[in-house]
Design a protein around this motif. Sequence first.
Motif, PDB file in Angstrom:
ATOM      1  N   LEU A   1       0.804  -1.170  -0.013  1.00 18.67           N
ATOM      2  CA  LEU A   1       0.017   0.180  -0.130  1.00 18.67           C
ATOM      3  C   LEU A   1       0.952   1.285  -0.149  1.00 18.67           C
ATOM      4  CD1 LEU A   1      -3.285   0.247   0.125  1.00 18.67           C
ATOM      5  CD2 LEU A   1      -3.083   0.732   2.491  1.00 18.67           C
ATOM      6  N   TRP A   2       1.896   1.261   0.908  1.00 21.44           N
ATOM      7  CA  TRP A   2       2.809   2.455   0.854  1.00 21.44           C
ATOM      8  C   TRP A   2       3.347   2.594  -0.424  1.00 21.44           C
ATOM      9  CZ3 TRP A   2       4.008   5.985   4.402  1.00 21.44           C
ATOM     10  CH2 TRP A   2       5.174   6.898   4.354  1.00 21.44           C
ATOM     11  N   ASP A   3       3.797   1.775  -1.193  1.00 22.39           N
ATOM     12  CA  ASP A   3       4.609   1.488  -2.453  1.00 22.39           C
ATOM     13  C   ASP A   3       3.734   2.369  -3.622  1.00 22.39           C
ATOM     14  OD1 ASP A   3       6.702   0.378  -1.449  1.00 22.39           O
ATOM     15  OD2 ASP A   3       6.443  -1.543  -2.454  1.00 22.39           O
ATOM     16  N   ARG A   4       2.450   1.919  -3.299  1.00 21.05           N
ATOM     17  CA  ARG A   4       1.464   2.463  -4.541  1.00 21.05           C
ATOM     18  C   ARG A   4       0.966   3.491  -4.238  1.00 21.05           C
ATOM     19  NH1 ARG A   4      -0.545  -3.741  -5.219  1.00 21.05           N
ATOM     20  NH2 ARG A   4       1.434  -4.843  -5.950  1.00 21.05           N
ATOM     21  N   CYS A   5       0.666   3.896  -2.935  1.00 21.95           N
ATOM     22  CA  CYS A   5      -0.313   5.070  -2.698  1.00 21.95           C
ATOM     23  C   CYS A   5       0.720   6.312  -2.110  1.00 21.95           C
ATOM     24  CB  CYS A   5      -1.196   4.965  -1.560  1.00 21.95           C
ATOM     25  SG  CYS A   5      -2.442   3.595  -2.068  1.00 21.95           S
ATOM     26  N   TRP A   6       1.595   6.240  -1.414  1.00 19.50           N
ATOM     27  CA  TRP A   6       2.466   7.151  -0.918  1.00 19.50           C
ATOM     28  C   TRP A   6       3.749   7.533  -1.864  1.00 19.50           C
ATOM     29  CZ3 TRP A   6      -0.644   4.845   2.315  1.00 19.50           C
ATOM     30  CH2 TRP A   6      -1.291   5.484   3.311  1.00 19.50           C
ATOM     31  N   VAL A   7       3.141   7.578  -3.032  1.00 22.70           N
ATOM     32  CA  VAL A   7       4.444   7.750  -4.371  1.00 22.70           C
ATOM     33  C   VAL A   7       5.147   8.983  -4.023  1.00 22.70           C
ATOM     34  CG1 VAL A   7       2.907   6.236  -5.881  1.00 22.70           C
ATOM     35  CG2 VAL A   7       2.478   8.767  -5.797  1.00 22.70           C
ATOM     36  N   GLU A   8       4.845   9.740  -3.445  1.00 20.31           N
ATOM     37  CA  GLU A   8       5.690  11.085  -3.382  1.00 20.31           C
ATOM     38  C   GLU A   8       7.024  10.785  -2.490  1.00 20.31           C
ATOM     39  OE1 GLU A   8       2.799  11.660  -0.045  1.00 20.31           O
ATOM     40  OE2 GLU A   8       2.971  10.806  -1.912  1.00 20.31           O
ATOM     41  N   TRP A   9       6.957   9.719  -1.480  1.00 18.16           N
ATOM     42  CA  TRP A   9       8.048   9.303  -0.865  1.00 18.16           C
ATOM     43  C   TRP A   9       9.060   8.692  -1.414  1.00 18.16           C
ATOM     44  CZ3 TRP A   9       8.179  10.158   4.759  1.00 18.16           C
ATOM     45  CH2 TRP A   9       7.151  10.601   5.286  1.00 18.16           C
ATOM     46  N   LYS A  10      10.391   8.833  -1.461  1.00 15.85           N
ATOM     47  CA  LYS A  10      11.369   8.239  -2.117  1.00 15.85           C
ATOM     48  C   LYS A  10      11.837   7.399  -1.429  1.00 15.85           C
ATOM     49  CE  LYS A  10      10.269  10.668  -5.648  1.00 15.85           C
ATOM     50  NZ  LYS A  10       9.340  10.177  -6.673  1.00 15.85           N
ATOM     51  N   PHE A  11      11.593   6.744   0.011  1.00 17.36           N
ATOM     52  CA  PHE A  11      12.033   5.953   0.854  1.00 17.36           C
ATOM     53  C   PHE A  11      11.104   5.461   1.676  1.00 17.36           C
ATOM     54  CE2 PHE A  11      12.107  10.014   3.010  1.00 17.36           C
ATOM     55  CZ  PHE A  11      11.836   9.562   4.374  1.00 17.36           C
ATOM     56  N   LEU A  12      11.324   4.520   2.561  1.00 18.84           N
ATOM     57  CA  LEU A  12      10.271   3.756   3.378  1.00 18.84           C
ATOM     58  C   LEU A  12      10.775   4.162   4.935  1.00 18.84           C
ATOM     59  CD1 LEU A  12       7.925   1.829   3.668  1.00 18.84           C
ATOM     60  CD2 LEU A  12       9.704  -0.022   4.148  1.00 18.84           C
ATOM     61  N   PRO A  13      10.222   5.253   5.432  1.00 21.45           N
ATOM     62  CA  PRO A  13      10.489   5.788   6.708  1.00 21.45           C
ATOM     63  C   PRO A  13      10.211   4.519   7.766  1.00 21.45           C
ATOM     64  CG  PRO A  13       8.286   6.504   6.074  1.00 21.45           C
ATOM     65  CD  PRO A  13       8.757   5.804   4.901  1.00 21.45           C
ATOM     66  N   ASP A  14      10.825   4.668   8.830  1.00 22.51           N
ATOM     67  CA  ASP A  14      10.804   3.764  10.096  1.00 22.51           C
ATOM     68  C   ASP A  14       9.426   3.621  10.691  1.00 22.51           C
ATOM     69  OD1 ASP A  14      13.559   3.137   9.723  1.00 22.51           O
ATOM     70  OD2 ASP A  14      14.089   4.372  11.304  1.00 22.51           O
ATOM     71  N   ASN A  15       8.627   4.708  10.417  1.00 21.23           N
ATOM     72  CA  ASN A  15       7.278   4.875  11.288  1.00 21.23           C
ATOM     73  C   ASN A  15       6.172   4.733  10.105  1.00 21.23           C
ATOM     74  OD1 ASN A  15       7.721   7.352   9.794  1.00 21.23           O
ATOM     75  ND2 ASN A  15       6.676   8.539  11.678  1.00 21.23           N
ATOM     76  N   PHE A  16       6.465   4.094   8.850  1.00 22.73           N
ATOM     77  CA  PHE A  16       5.602   4.100   7.890  1.00 22.73           C
ATOM     78  C   PHE A  16       4.203   3.270   8.309  1.00 22.73           C
ATOM     79  CE2 PHE A  16       7.149  -0.178   7.284  1.00 22.73           C
ATOM     80  CZ  PHE A  16       5.804  -0.790   6.522  1.00 22.73           C
ATOM     81  N   VAL A  17       4.526   2.232   9.193  1.00 19.00           N
ATOM     82  CA  VAL A  17       3.255   1.517   9.619  1.00 19.00           C
ATOM     83  C   VAL A  17       2.204   2.693  10.191  1.00 19.00           C
ATOM     84  CG1 VAL A  17       2.554  -0.214  11.212  1.00 19.00           C
ATOM     85  CG2 VAL A  17       4.029  -0.666   9.616  1.00 19.00           C
ATOM     86  N   ASN A  18       2.860   3.548  11.268  1.00 17.82           N
ATOM     87  CA  ASN A  18       2.143   4.308  12.162  1.00 17.82           C
ATOM     88  C   ASN A  18       1.383   5.206  11.062  1.00 17.82           C
ATOM     89  OD1 ASN A  18       2.983   3.252  14.345  1.00 17.82           O
ATOM     90  ND2 ASN A  18       4.731   4.589  14.637  1.00 17.82           N
ATOM     91  N   ILE A  19       2.002   5.904   9.893  1.00 20.97           N
ATOM     92  CA  ILE A  19       1.405   6.772   9.104  1.00 20.97           C
ATOM     93  C   ILE A  19       0.333   6.099   8.446  1.00 20.97           C
ATOM     94  CG2 ILE A  19       1.733   7.833   7.134  1.00 20.97           C
ATOM     95  CD1 ILE A  19       4.869   8.324   7.708  1.00 20.97           C
ATOM     96  N   ILE A  20       0.513   4.895   8.150  1.00 28.27           N
ATOM     97  CA  ILE A  20      -0.822   4.112   7.387  1.00 28.27           C
ATOM     98  C   ILE A  20      -1.920   3.871   8.410  1.00 28.27           C
ATOM     99  CG2 ILE A  20      -1.423   1.812   6.316  1.00 28.27           C
ATOM    100  CD1 ILE A  20       1.297   1.781   5.083  1.00 28.27           C
ATOM    101  N   ASP A  21      -1.612   3.568   9.776  1.00 25.70           N
ATOM    102  CA  ASP A  21      -2.492   3.246  10.442  1.00 25.70           C
ATOM    103  C   ASP A  21      -3.181   4.343  10.914  1.00 25.70           C
ATOM    104  OD1 ASP A  21      -1.801   0.513  10.593  1.00 25.70           O
ATOM    105  OD2 ASP A  21      -0.682   0.782  12.560  1.00 25.70           O
ATOM    106  N   ALA A  22      -2.641   5.727  11.024  1.00 24.38           N
ATOM    107  CA  ALA A  22      -3.346   6.826  11.271  1.00 24.38           C
ATOM    108  C   ALA A  22      -4.557   7.157   9.986  1.00 24.38           C
ATOM    109  CB  ALA A  22      -2.466   7.947  11.541  1.00 24.38           C
ATOM    110  N   ARG A  23      -4.014   6.981   8.950  1.00 28.94           N
ATOM    111  CA  ARG A  23      -4.800   7.436   7.803  1.00 28.94           C
ATOM    112  C   ARG A  23      -5.818   6.309   7.631  1.00 28.94           C
ATOM    113  NH1 ARG A  23      -5.617  11.841   4.760  1.00 28.94           N
ATOM    114  NH2 ARG A  23      -3.325  12.373   4.754  1.00 28.94           N
ATOM    115  N   ILE A  24      -5.751   5.048   7.714  1.00 28.08           N
ATOM    116  CA  ILE A  24      -6.812   4.104   7.783  1.00 28.08           C
ATOM    117  C   ILE A  24      -7.642   4.218   8.759  1.00 28.08           C
ATOM    118  CG2 ILE A  24      -7.292   1.655   8.045  1.00 28.08           C
ATOM    119  CD1 ILE A  24      -6.062   2.327   5.394  1.00 28.08           C
ATOM    120  N   SER A  25      -7.484   4.622   9.850  1.00 27.92           N
ATOM    121  CA  SER A  25      -8.236   4.967  11.152  1.00 27.92           C
ATOM    122  C   SER A  25      -9.083   6.056  10.701  1.00 27.92           C
ATOM    123  CB  SER A  25      -7.533   5.635  12.254  1.00 27.92           C
ATOM    124  OG  SER A  25      -8.556   5.545  13.303  1.00 27.92           O
ATOM    125  N   ALA A  26      -8.698   7.141   9.942  1.00 27.71           N
ATOM    126  CA  ALA A  26      -9.644   8.295   9.476  1.00 27.71           C
ATOM    127  C   ALA A  26     -10.461   7.786   8.493  1.00 27.71           C
ATOM    128  CB  ALA A  26      -8.632   9.506   9.224  1.00 27.71           C
TER     129      ALA A  26
END
Length: 277
Positions: A217-242
């Motif tokens: 999901l990160w690879d395909r939706c957060w396309v503006e990011w050029k790397f995988l941050p350590d907290n990417f799961v937290n970023i996704i979880d917050a967005r999914i919750s909303a």
Amino acid sequence: MTSEIETGGEGAAVAQAFAALSDMFRGRRALLLEDDPSLAEHVAERLLRAGFDAVDRFEAGESALAAGTAVAYDVMILDRMTLGLDGLTTLKRLREGGGPSATAPALMLTALGGESQKVEGLLGGADDYLAKPVGDEELLARVAAQLRRSPRHARPSSADIVNGPFRLSPGARTLKLETTGPDGAAASRLIDLSPLEFAIVAELMQARGQPVTKTMLWDRCWVEWKFLPDNFVNIIDARISALRRRLKEQAPEIGEDLHPLIVSARSQSLIFRDLDV
């Protein structure tokens, strides 16, 4: 796989999603190029347990090349650092050879996980690129994603996707809720989503009730990011919750027992409920 799935109110939807993977994998044959015997055995066992009919294992690129030239594989999983021909050279020759596996989806599974190495692999003919170590759930979801995109499962990218009362139009980038009023008249209402929220919903709905891992999901939706941050799961979880709250607020016609519409499989995958079953 079922022992790894969450239980509770969302358990049935998740179990159904993994059962659907078994249906997709049934009758399939995979080519596995991996010169680490223990890892090769583990990957093959997981694929077979998930539903694959056969997994042909090879330690040397030359052997994998000969097999791929003679046999039509549904998917190929290739290490890059192998005996003889390396995995990427093997794939390039398979692609150029025009044999029965020339167009089969290919996943690189390798310890070479740098950005330049991933780019090289993808430009060299791979459809996906996984850096070791990778969890079983991630691997199976990635394989399923490639099988859905293979010619056997292909569909026009602009085709609408209908899931229960929802109609997603990739071309128009809209999600609508289609209902029938008390008088029997059809009604359609646009669900208000941000571009990122639409991208997430589109990825999940295109999976047809099957799991999509958070890294996918990160690879395909957060396309503006050029790397995988350590907290990417937290970023996704917050967005999914909303997003769950937004869908619940805008689709009150959906029964309370079907919310949240987006459910979790352990901590690694997400599923948009299949509302047609």
